[in-house]
Scaffold this motif. Structure first.
Motif, short mmCIF file in Angstrom:
data_model
loop_
_atom_site.label_atom_id
_atom_site.label_comp_id
_atom_site.label_asym_id
_atom_site.label_seq_id
_atom_site.Cartn_x
_atom_site.Cartn_y
_atom_site.Cartn_z
N ARG A 155 0.86 -1.18 0.00
CA ARG A 155 0.00 0.00 0.00
C ARG A 155 0.90 1.23 0.00
NH1 ARG A 155 -5.18 -1.73 1.08
NH2 ARG A 155 -5.33 -3.81 2.01
N THR A 156 0.85 1.96 -1.09
CA THR A 156 1.76 3.09 -1.25
C THR A 156 1.08 4.41 -0.90
OG1 THR A 156 1.16 3.48 -3.57
CG2 THR A 156 2.90 1.87 -3.14
N SER A 157 1.90 5.41 -0.63
CA SER A 157 1.41 6.76 -0.36
C SER A 157 2.44 7.75 -0.89
CB SER A 157 1.23 6.96 1.16
OG SER A 157 0.88 8.30 1.45
N GLY A 158 1.96 8.73 -1.67
CA GLY A 158 2.87 9.75 -2.18
C GLY A 158 3.72 9.32 -3.36
N LEU A 159 3.45 8.15 -3.91
CA LEU A 159 4.20 7.67 -5.07
C LEU A 159 3.36 7.90 -6.32
CD1 LEU A 159 6.78 6.25 -6.08
CD2 LEU A 159 5.56 4.07 -5.84
N ASP A 160 3.86 8.76 -7.21
CA ASP A 160 3.12 9.08 -8.42
C ASP A 160 3.07 7.87 -9.36
OD1 ASP A 160 2.75 11.69 -7.55
OD2 ASP A 160 4.59 12.40 -8.53
N GLY A 161 2.10 7.89 -10.26
CA GLY A 161 2.04 6.86 -11.28
C GLY A 161 3.29 6.91 -12.16
N ALA A 162 3.72 5.76 -12.63
CA ALA A 162 4.91 5.70 -13.48
C ALA A 162 4.66 6.48 -14.77
CB ALA A 162 5.26 4.25 -13.80
N ALA A 163 5.64 7.21 -15.21
CA ALA A 163 5.52 8.00 -16.44
C ALA A 163 5.33 7.07 -17.64
CB ALA A 163 6.77 8.86 -16.63
N PRO A 164 4.69 7.55 -18.70
CA PRO A 164 4.55 6.74 -19.91
C PRO A 164 5.91 6.22 -20.37
CG PRO A 164 3.20 8.69 -20.09
CD PRO A 164 4.03 8.87 -18.85
N GLY A 165 5.95 4.96 -20.77
CA GLY A 165 7.21 4.36 -21.19
C GLY A 165 8.01 3.76 -20.06
N THR A 166 7.48 3.86 -18.82
CA THR A 166 8.16 3.27 -17.67
C THR A 166 7.13 2.51 -16.82
OG1 THR A 166 7.82 5.13 -16.14
CG2 THR A 166 9.74 5.23 -17.60
N TYR A 167 7.63 1.75 -15.87
CA TYR A 167 6.77 1.04 -14.93
C TYR A 167 7.58 0.79 -13.66
CZ TYR A 167 9.47 -3.01 -16.61
OH TYR A 167 10.50 -3.86 -16.94
N TYR A 168 6.89 0.42 -12.61
CA TYR A 168 7.56 0.08 -11.36
C TYR A 168 7.74 -1.44 -11.29
CZ TYR A 168 6.38 4.79 -9.77
OH TYR A 168 6.26 6.16 -9.65
N GLU A 169 8.85 -1.85 -10.69
CA GLU A 169 9.08 -3.27 -10.45
C GLU A 169 9.56 -3.45 -9.02
OE1 GLU A 169 10.85 -7.28 -12.55
OE2 GLU A 169 11.35 -5.32 -13.40
N ALA A 170 8.98 -4.44 -8.35
CA ALA A 170 9.36 -4.73 -6.97
C ALA A 170 10.32 -5.92 -6.93
CB ALA A 170 8.11 -5.02 -6.14
N TRP A 171 11.23 -5.87 -5.96
CA TRP A 171 12.25 -6.90 -5.83
C TRP A 171 12.45 -7.26 -4.37
CZ3 TRP A 171 14.84 -7.70 -10.65
CH2 TRP A 171 14.63 -6.68 -11.61
N VAL A 172 12.89 -8.50 -4.12
CA VAL A 172 13.41 -8.85 -2.80
C VAL A 172 14.89 -9.19 -3.00
CG1 VAL A 172 11.26 -9.62 -1.77
CG2 VAL A 172 12.60 -11.26 -3.08
N LYS A 173 15.66 -8.88 -1.96
CA LYS A 173 17.11 -9.01 -2.09
C LYS A 173 17.68 -9.77 -0.91
CE LYS A 173 21.30 -6.18 -2.62
NZ LYS A 173 21.82 -4.79 -2.70
N GLY A 174 18.64 -10.65 -1.22
CA GLY A 174 19.33 -11.42 -0.17
C GLY A 174 20.74 -11.74 -0.60
N ALA A 175 21.36 -12.67 0.10
CA ALA A 175 22.75 -13.03 -0.19
C ALA A 175 22.91 -13.59 -1.60
CB ALA A 175 23.23 -14.05 0.84
#
Length: 210
Positions: free
Chosen positions: A130-150
């Motif tokens: 649940r996001t707050s204050g994050l604008d929609g991705a501009a045309p030609g872009t998108y958001y991607e979520a990641w998890v990171k570990g060793a």
């Protein structure tokens, strides 16, 4: 002929009501207006239910069919009202193991923040963001979520936030204990599968919640 037309009208209304109740979103996140929407089928112009005699013995097949459908609509509407009122309680009882943590905005999105909610399921880890204050991705872009570990980065889903909702459902096929950090990046369309490195949100699952 008239009875046949009446039966067709009732059958059409029944199919409309059945289609409404089959929608997954009706029960995944029960809308507060489900009762009214069910009753609207009952009140639709041309519905035989507009002429149903509420008391007394039904006088024809048309009235018997209409009265049966009226009872079904009222029962479903009542059940919907109960479900809507109890949604929070049901969620608490059936999903007691939900874990939450916060993500903060970076210099690329200083006013942004988010809260992630994790749930273990038979298919993997469901992550509701649940996001707050994050604008929609501009045309030609998108958001991607990641998890990171060793072992590196694992993508868990893409989204753009160009609509009205700030709720995103992501999925992780890896154990969050081994990938305790989470980030969201801005990705260019056609830029390949690798992370762009342009992080807009980042956070970590507290050790006690992994």
């Amino acid at each position: 002929m008239r009875d046949e037309q009446s039966q067709d009208s009732v059958a059409s209304g029944d199919r409309e009501l059945e289609s409404l109740l089959r929608l997954p979103e009706m029960w995944a996140a029960v809308p507060t207006d489900l009762k009214e929407r069910c009753l609207a089928v009952n009140r639709a112009p041309g519905s035989d239910l507009e002429n149903v005699v509420p008391f007394g013995r039904p006088r024809s097949l048309r009235h018997r069919a209409a009265r049966s459908r009226r009872r079904l609509v009222v029962l479903v509407a009542a059940a919907a009202a109960i479900v809507v009122g109890a949604t929070g309680l049901v969620t608490t009882l059936t999903q007691p193991d939900a874990q939450t943590f916060a993500l903060s905005g970076t210099e690329l999105a200083t006013g942004a923040k988010a809260r992630a909610e994790l749930r273990d399921t038979p298919s993997g880890v469901e992550i509701t963001l649940r996001t707050s204050g994050l604008d929609g991705a501009a045309p030609g872009t998108y958001y991607e979520a990641w998890v990171k570990g060793a072992k590196g980065l694992v993508p868990i889903g893409t989204f753009h936030l160009r609509g009205e909702s700030d709720r995103v459902v992501l999925w992780s096929g890896v154990d969050m204990a081994a990938y305790p950090a989470m980030t969201v990046t801005v990705q260019p369309e056609g830029g390949g599968a690798a992370s762009s490195g342009r992080v807009v949100l980042s956070g970590a699952v507290p050790p006690g919640k992994r």
